[in-house]
Design a protein around this motif. Structure first.
Motif, PDB file in Angstrom:
ATOM      1  N   VAL A   1      20.388-115.441 -43.153  1.00 33.74           N
ATOM      2  CA  VAL A   1      19.543-116.081 -42.143  1.00 33.74           C
ATOM      3  C   VAL A   1      20.335-116.186 -40.848  1.00 33.74           C
ATOM      4  O   VAL A   1      21.316-116.922 -40.773  1.00 33.74           O
ATOM      5  CB  VAL A   1      19.080-117.482 -42.604  1.00 33.74           C
ATOM      6  CG1 VAL A   1      18.207-118.130 -41.533  1.00 33.74           C
ATOM      7  CG2 VAL A   1      18.309-117.370 -43.922  1.00 33.74           C
ATOM      8  N   PRO A   2      19.941-115.447 -39.818  1.00 33.37           N
ATOM      9  CA  PRO A   2      20.714-115.420 -38.578  1.00 33.37           C
ATOM     10  C   PRO A   2      20.483-116.659 -37.718  1.00 33.37           C
ATOM     11  O   PRO A   2      19.407-117.253 -37.731  1.00 33.37           O
ATOM     12  CB  PRO A   2      20.190-114.171 -37.869  1.00 33.37           C
ATOM     13  CG  PRO A   2      18.773-114.045 -38.355  1.00 33.37           C
ATOM     14  CD  PRO A   2      18.769-114.551 -39.771  1.00 33.37           C
ATOM     15  N   GLU A   3      21.513-117.026 -36.990  1.00 31.57           N
ATOM     16  CA  GLU A   3      21.393-118.067 -35.982  1.00 31.57           C
ATOM     17  C   GLU A   3      21.202-117.405 -34.623  1.00 31.57           C
ATOM     18  O   GLU A   3      21.461-116.216 -34.462  1.00 31.57           O
ATOM     19  CB  GLU A   3      22.660-118.937 -35.965  1.00 31.57           C
ATOM     20  CG  GLU A   3      22.853-119.762 -37.212  1.00 31.57           C
ATOM     21  CD  GLU A   3      24.037-120.696 -37.095  1.00 31.57           C
ATOM     22  OE1 GLU A   3      24.724-120.681 -36.037  1.00 31.57           O
ATOM     23  OE2 GLU A   3      24.299-121.433 -38.042  1.00 31.57           O
ATOM     24  N   PRO A   4      20.760-118.176 -33.611  1.00 29.96           N
ATOM     25  CA  PRO A   4      20.691-117.615 -32.259  1.00 29.96           C
ATOM     26  C   PRO A   4      22.074-117.158 -31.806  1.00 29.96           C
ATOM     27  O   PRO A   4      23.058-117.812 -32.143  1.00 29.96           O
ATOM     28  CB  PRO A   4      20.198-118.800 -31.418  1.00 29.96           C
ATOM     29  CG  PRO A   4      19.499-119.696 -32.409  1.00 29.96           C
ATOM     30  CD  PRO A   4      20.269-119.553 -33.680  1.00 29.96           C
ATOM     31  N   PRO A   5      22.173-116.053 -31.063  1.00 31.33           N
ATOM     32  CA  PRO A   5      21.068-115.218 -30.578  1.00 31.33           C
ATOM     33  C   PRO A   5      20.652-114.125 -31.556  1.00 31.33           C
ATOM     34  O   PRO A   5      19.700-113.406 -31.302  1.00 31.33           O
ATOM     35  CB  PRO A   5      21.653-114.601 -29.309  1.00 31.33           C
ATOM     36  CG  PRO A   5      23.101-114.430 -29.643  1.00 31.33           C
ATOM     37  CD  PRO A   5      23.474-115.644 -30.466  1.00 31.33           C
ATOM     38  N   ALA A   6      21.374-114.012 -32.698  1.00 31.80           N
ATOM     39  CA  ALA A   6      21.030-112.955 -33.650  1.00 31.80           C
ATOM     40  C   ALA A   6      19.605-113.092 -34.159  1.00 31.80           C
ATOM     41  O   ALA A   6      18.927-112.096 -34.416  1.00 31.80           O
ATOM     42  CB  ALA A   6      22.010-112.976 -34.820  1.00 31.80           C
ATOM     43  N   ALA A   7      19.129-114.334 -34.292  1.00 34.68           N
ATOM     44  CA  ALA A   7      17.765-114.547 -34.776  1.00 34.68           C
ATOM     45  C   ALA A   7      16.755-113.874 -33.859  1.00 34.68           C
ATOM     46  O   ALA A   7      15.806-113.224 -34.321  1.00 34.68           O
ATOM     47  CB  ALA A   7      17.477-116.041 -34.883  1.00 34.68           C
ATOM     48  N   GLU A   8      16.964-114.016 -32.556  1.00 32.94           N
ATOM     49  CA  GLU A   8      16.058-113.387 -31.595  1.00 32.94           C
ATOM     50  C   GLU A   8      16.202-111.864 -31.618  1.00 32.94           C
ATOM     51  O   GLU A   8      15.247-111.133 -31.353  1.00 32.94           O
ATOM     52  CB  GLU A   8      16.326-113.914 -30.192  1.00 32.94           C
ATOM     53  CG  GLU A   8      15.880-115.342 -29.959  1.00 32.94           C
ATOM     54  CD  GLU A   8      16.806-116.371 -30.585  1.00 32.94           C
ATOM     55  OE1 GLU A   8      17.976-116.019 -30.910  1.00 32.94           O
ATOM     56  OE2 GLU A   8      16.371-117.518 -30.783  1.00 32.94           O
ATOM     57  N   HIS A   9      17.398-111.389 -31.962  1.00 33.59           N
ATOM     58  CA  HIS A   9      17.622-109.951 -31.975  1.00 33.59           C
ATOM     59  C   HIS A   9      16.784-109.256 -33.056  1.00 33.59           C
ATOM     60  O   HIS A   9      16.416-108.090 -32.904  1.00 33.59           O
ATOM     61  CB  HIS A   9      19.110-109.651 -32.195  1.00 33.59           C
ATOM     62  CG  HIS A   9      19.970-110.090 -31.057  1.00 33.59           C
ATOM     63  ND1 HIS A   9      21.354-110.163 -31.148  1.00 33.59           N
ATOM     64  CD2 HIS A   9      19.652-110.490 -29.792  1.00 33.59           C
ATOM     65  CE1 HIS A   9      21.841-110.594 -29.993  1.00 33.59           C
ATOM     66  NE2 HIS A   9      20.829-110.787 -29.159  1.00 33.59           N
TER      67      HIS A   9
ATOM     68  N   SER B   1      12.733-111.794 -42.613  1.00 33.93           N
ATOM     69  CA  SER B   1      11.890-110.645 -42.291  1.00 33.93           C
ATOM     70  C   SER B   1      11.032-110.944 -41.084  1.00 33.93           C
ATOM     71  O   SER B   1      10.551-112.066 -40.917  1.00 33.93           O
ATOM     72  CB  SER B   1      10.966-110.304 -43.469  1.00 33.93           C
ATOM     73  OG  SER B   1      11.716-109.941 -44.597  1.00 33.93           O
ATOM     74  N   ARG B   2      10.840-109.944 -40.271  1.00 34.62           N
ATOM     75  CA  ARG B   2       9.902-110.018 -39.166  1.00 34.62           C
ATOM     76  C   ARG B   2       9.093-108.726 -39.172  1.00 34.62           C
ATOM     77  O   ARG B   2       9.642-107.645 -39.365  1.00 34.62           O
ATOM     78  CB  ARG B   2      10.639-110.188 -37.825  1.00 34.62           C
ATOM     79  CG  ARG B   2      11.362-111.530 -37.684  1.00 34.62           C
ATOM     80  CD  ARG B   2      10.350-112.646 -37.564  1.00 34.62           C
ATOM     81  NE  ARG B   2      10.980-113.951 -37.410  1.00 34.62           N
ATOM     82  CZ  ARG B   2      11.134-114.844 -38.392  1.00 34.62           C
ATOM     83  NH1 ARG B   2      10.746-114.534 -39.612  1.00 34.62           N
ATOM     84  NH2 ARG B   2      11.666-116.012 -38.156  1.00 34.62           N
TER      85      ARG B   2
ATOM     86  N   ALA C   1      15.208-123.478 -40.339  1.00 29.73           N
ATOM     87  CA  ALA C   1      14.699-122.139 -40.029  1.00 29.73           C
ATOM     88  C   ALA C   1      13.570-121.766 -40.974  1.00 29.73           C
ATOM     89  O   ALA C   1      12.592-121.153 -40.582  1.00 29.73           O
ATOM     90  CB  ALA C   1      15.828-121.106 -40.136  1.00 29.73           C
ATOM     91  N   MET C   2      13.696-122.170 -42.250  1.00 33.39           N
ATOM     92  CA  MET C   2      12.646-121.854 -43.213  1.00 33.39           C
ATOM     93  C   MET C   2      11.368-122.603 -42.894  1.00 33.39           C
ATOM     94  O   MET C   2      10.273-122.113 -43.111  1.00 33.39           O
ATOM     95  CB  MET C   2      13.108-122.190 -44.632  1.00 33.39           C
ATOM     96  CG  MET C   2      14.203-121.277 -45.141  1.00 33.39           C
ATOM     97  SD  MET C   2      14.737-121.700 -46.793  1.00 33.39           S
ATOM     98  CE  MET C   2      13.260-121.268 -47.738  1.00 33.39           C
ATOM     99  N   THR C   3      11.472-123.818 -42.357  1.00 38.14           N
ATOM    100  CA  THR C   3      10.260-124.572 -42.061  1.00 38.14           C
ATOM    101  C   THR C   3       9.486-123.944 -40.915  1.00 38.14           C
ATOM    102  O   THR C   3       8.274-124.115 -40.811  1.00 38.14           O
ATOM    103  CB  THR C   3      10.583-126.025 -41.690  1.00 38.14           C
ATOM    104  OG1 THR C   3      11.244-126.075 -40.432  1.00 38.14           O
ATOM    105  CG2 THR C   3      11.436-126.679 -42.757  1.00 38.14           C
ATOM    106  N   ALA C   4      10.177-123.223 -40.057  1.00 37.75           N
ATOM    107  CA  ALA C   4       9.489-122.582 -38.939  1.00 37.75           C
ATOM    108  C   ALA C   4       9.473-121.078 -39.082  1.00 37.75           C
ATOM    109  O   ALA C   4       9.425-120.341 -38.128  1.00 37.75           O
ATOM    110  CB  ALA C   4      10.148-122.972 -37.627  1.00 37.75           C
ATOM    111  N   THR C   5       9.535-120.598 -40.307  1.00 37.73           N
ATOM    112  CA  THR C   5       9.655-119.169 -40.541  1.00 37.73           C
ATOM    113  C   THR C   5       8.314-118.497 -40.482  1.00 37.73           C
ATOM    114  O   THR C   5       7.720-118.304 -41.469  1.00 37.73           O
ATOM    115  CB  THR C   5      10.257-118.935 -41.900  1.00 37.73           C
ATOM    116  OG1 THR C   5      10.453-117.565 -42.043  1.00 37.73           O
ATOM    117  CG2 THR C   5       9.381-119.379 -42.989  1.00 37.73           C
ATOM    118  N   ALA C   6       7.839-118.262 -39.378  1.00 35.90           N
ATOM    119  CA  ALA C   6       6.597-117.573 -39.359  1.00 35.90           C
ATOM    120  C   ALA C   6       6.439-116.681 -38.186  1.00 35.90           C
ATOM    121  O   ALA C   6       5.366-116.234 -37.901  1.00 35.90           O
ATOM    122  CB  ALA C   6       5.489-118.569 -39.375  1.00 35.90           C
TER     123      ALA C   6
END
Length: 403
Positions: free
Chosen positions: A384-392, A366-367, A19-24
């Motif tokens: 660090v949330p996992e799907p689906p919380a990450a999308e939320h 953060s978003r 997740a950190m590698t694609a954290t943008a």
């Protein structure tokens, strides 16, 4: 040598690392104040005043805590009128039950990349760096490996993640965050972890998010300026626009300087909502493993101010800001996401784009970002949330912008 964690724990920590590698993912921006109650009619027989409409930002933060299991969520949103409002939900410290500090400090993760890109582009504007010059022009012989040659990688490709460099965050030394919480890494040590891997693709032939690109950008800043990376970011960005709660930690500094919610590393192995039994307090950490790719500490309000100043032309001349906003597809980060030079754009459900970056550290995500008309928002959760919380989390910012 660090011992590998049990398989289930390793699998969860590996997910955080990826997740950190694609954290943008881009940020989102929004309006500020809760609608006021409708006024009562002048007639004596008029119905009672209507109740205030629920605040969508607070509702979304509450849902991130109650439904998605985030220990805490906090946000700052700024409306078209320039006024800002802060929000909190959840618990700031699971051990004591303390509340969430309003606009508390957080580890901003890959939002750092936007800070780094600004400094590089300032050097471009000063004629000291060429965007399309090779990395070897400034750091001769630094990038050599299996399919990696710094003579064939440009500065632009570093900033846009089109270099094909493998990600140092995928090196074995960073497999288990629980074993390196207080470990110091030299940038060259991190780079060695990247160069031990094979190139992902030939430079300029693809797009792939890699923290190594910004590790190299930090080294380039130091070589060209003759000053430490942190000093240049502080002087050229943080102090220039008056970000009073933002800093790069000093060597060996592990605690956050101001009031903050605690951040938690989820070491569980299921996709269920986080529970206290599976959360490791990762508030204190040696952030050298993130360095120019992700070490900035900030607040939601300061991040709003940073992106507002950046898009408003206060940090870069028009020519360099235009280069920064020249984007390529980056669908890995979400539908319609495009990546520029250290900044990305994301379409909003109500039309238009939000410009920002987003960030992930072991205990925070953060978003946020800004819109063309000056709205701004940043939302942070404390694990660090996992799907689906990450999308939320991303959806919450979109809802704030589009309400």
């Amino acid at each position: 040598m660090n011992e590998h964690p049990p398989r289930r724990t390793a699998r969860r920590i590996r997910a955080v690392r990826h997740a950190m590698t694609a954290t943008a993912a881009a940020g989102l921006a929004l309006t500020a104040l809760v609608p006021t109650s409708a006024s009562a009619s002048a007639s004596a027989s008029a119905a009672p005043a209507a109740a205030p409409r629920p605040d969508v930002v607070q509702q979304r933060l509450d849902a991130l805590v109650k439904a998605d299991g985030m220990p805490a969520a906090l946000a700052t949103v700024k409306g078209r009128d320039g006024r800002s409002r802060t929000y909190t939900a959840g618990v700031g410290d699971l051990a004591t039950g303390a509340g969430v500090p309003v606009d508390g400090q957080i580890r901003a993760g890959s939002n750092t990349k936007a800070f780094t890109a600004v400094v590089v582009l300032q050097l471009v504007a000063e004629g000291r760096v060429g965007l399309d010059a090779s990395v070897d022009t400034y750091l001769p012989g630094l990038l050599r490996g299996d399919g990696v040659d710094g003579r064939n990688i440009t500065v632009r490709q570093l900033l846009q993640h089109t270099s094909g460099l493998p990600d140092y965050m995928l090196a074995p030394a960073l497999l288990d965050f629980t074993t390196i919480q207080y470990r110091y890494f030299e940038p060259r040590e991190l780079l060695d972890g990247a160069l031990a891997q094979r190139a992902v693709f030939a430079p300029g032939t693809g797009w792939g998010y890699s923290n190594t690109n910004y590790l190299v950008a930090g080294l380039l800043i130091q070589k060209v300026t003759g000053r430490p990376y942190a000093e240049e970011v502080t002087r050229r960005v943080i102090d220039r626009i008056g970000l009073r709660h933002t800093y790069l930690p000093a060597t060996g500094e592990t605690a956050l300087r101001e009031p903050h919610p605690h951040g938690y590393l989820n070491t569980g192995d299921t996709g269920e909502p986080a529970s206290g039994a599976r959360l490791v307090d990762y508030t204190e950490m040696d952030s050298s493993m993130a360095w120019a790719a992700g070490a900035v500490v900030s607040t939601n309000s300061d991040l709003n101010a940073f992106y507002g100043a950046l898009l408003g032309g206060r940090l870069l001349p028009a020519a360099q800001l235009a280069q920064m906003r020249s984007t390529v597809p980056a669908e890995l980060l979400g539908p319609g996401v495009r990546y520029g030079l250290g900044i990305q754009s994301r379409p909003l459900s109500c039309g238009g784009l939000v410009w920002g970056h987003g960030g992930t550290a072991p205990g925070h995500r953060s978003r946020g970002g800004v819109t063309e008309d000056g709205r701004a928002a940043n939302i942070t959760v404390t694990t660090v949330p996992e799907p689906p919380a990450a999308e939320h989390v991303t959806d919450a910012v979109d809802a704030a912008l589009c309400r």
